[in-house]
Design a protein around this motif. Structure first.
Motif, short mmCIF file in Angstrom:
data_model
loop_
_atom_site.label_atom_id
_atom_site.label_comp_id
_atom_site.label_asym_id
_atom_site.label_seq_id
_atom_site.Cartn_x
_atom_site.Cartn_y
_atom_site.Cartn_z
N THR A 56 -142.17 -25.81 23.12
CA THR A 56 -143.03 -26.56 24.01
C THR A 56 -142.14 -27.24 25.04
O THR A 56 -140.92 -27.32 24.88
N ALA A 57 -142.74 -27.74 26.09
CA ALA A 57 -141.96 -28.33 27.19
C ALA A 57 -141.15 -29.53 26.74
O ALA A 57 -140.09 -29.81 27.29
N GLY A 58 -141.60 -30.25 25.73
CA GLY A 58 -140.92 -31.46 25.30
C GLY A 58 -139.77 -31.26 24.34
O GLY A 58 -139.06 -32.20 24.00
N GLU A 59 -139.54 -30.04 23.86
CA GLU A 59 -138.49 -29.80 22.89
C GLU A 59 -137.12 -29.76 23.55
O GLU A 59 -136.98 -29.38 24.70
N ALA A 60 -136.12 -30.16 22.80
CA ALA A 60 -134.73 -30.12 23.29
C ALA A 60 -134.28 -28.67 23.43
O ALA A 60 -134.84 -27.77 22.82
N ALA A 61 -133.24 -28.46 24.23
CA ALA A 61 -132.73 -27.10 24.48
C ALA A 61 -132.26 -26.43 23.20
O ALA A 61 -132.42 -25.24 23.01
N ALA A 62 -131.63 -27.18 22.31
CA ALA A 62 -131.14 -26.60 21.05
C ALA A 62 -131.87 -27.27 19.90
O ALA A 62 -131.54 -28.36 19.50
N SER A 63 -132.88 -26.62 19.39
CA SER A 63 -133.64 -27.18 18.28
C SER A 63 -132.97 -26.81 16.97
O SER A 63 -132.00 -26.06 16.94
N GLU A 64 -133.53 -27.31 15.87
CA GLU A 64 -132.98 -27.00 14.56
C GLU A 64 -133.14 -25.52 14.22
O GLU A 64 -132.41 -24.99 13.40
N ASP A 65 -134.09 -24.85 14.85
CA ASP A 65 -134.33 -23.43 14.58
C ASP A 65 -133.32 -22.52 15.26
O ASP A 65 -133.22 -21.36 14.92
N GLU A 66 -132.60 -23.04 16.25
CA GLU A 66 -131.64 -22.23 16.98
C GLU A 66 -130.23 -22.49 16.48
O GLU A 66 -129.77 -23.62 16.45
N ILE A 67 -129.58 -21.44 16.07
CA ILE A 67 -128.19 -21.52 15.64
C ILE A 67 -127.41 -20.53 16.47
O ILE A 67 -127.74 -19.35 16.52
N PHE A 68 -126.39 -21.02 17.15
CA PHE A 68 -125.56 -20.17 18.00
C PHE A 68 -124.22 -19.92 17.33
O PHE A 68 -123.77 -20.70 16.49
N ILE A 69 -123.58 -18.84 17.72
CA ILE A 69 -122.20 -18.58 17.30
C ILE A 69 -121.32 -18.99 18.48
O ILE A 69 -121.47 -18.48 19.58
N LEU A 70 -120.43 -19.94 18.23
CA LEU A 70 -119.51 -20.43 19.25
C LEU A 70 -118.15 -19.81 19.03
O LEU A 70 -117.70 -19.68 17.88
#
Length: 72
Positions: free
Chosen positions: A11-25
């Protein structure tokens, strides 16, 4: 940067990196003032803490936890 897990619709109010998103750095770590250059490339999950990341560096460099370190 690679996505390890795709997030559900945002939704528009969610942060760019939510708990559901996991990235490999990916990081390139090198020792200063050492010749020839000593470096390692490591890939870690974006959810990793600095304490856990320190452990990854220790293993990647072949150290035993006795070296001073600083995160900048």
């Amino acid at each position: 940067m690679k996505r390890a897990k795709r997030a559900a619709t945002k939704t528009a109010g969610e942060a760019a990196a939510s708990e559901d998103e996991i990235f490999i750095l990916q990081f390139r770590i090198w020792l200063k003032d050492v010749s020839p250059m000593v470096w390692r490339r490591v890939q870690v999950f974006s959810t990793m803490t600095l304490r856990e990341f320190h452990g990854v560096i220790q293993v990647a460099m072949g150290w035993e936890g006795i070296h001073l370190y600083q995160f900048v």
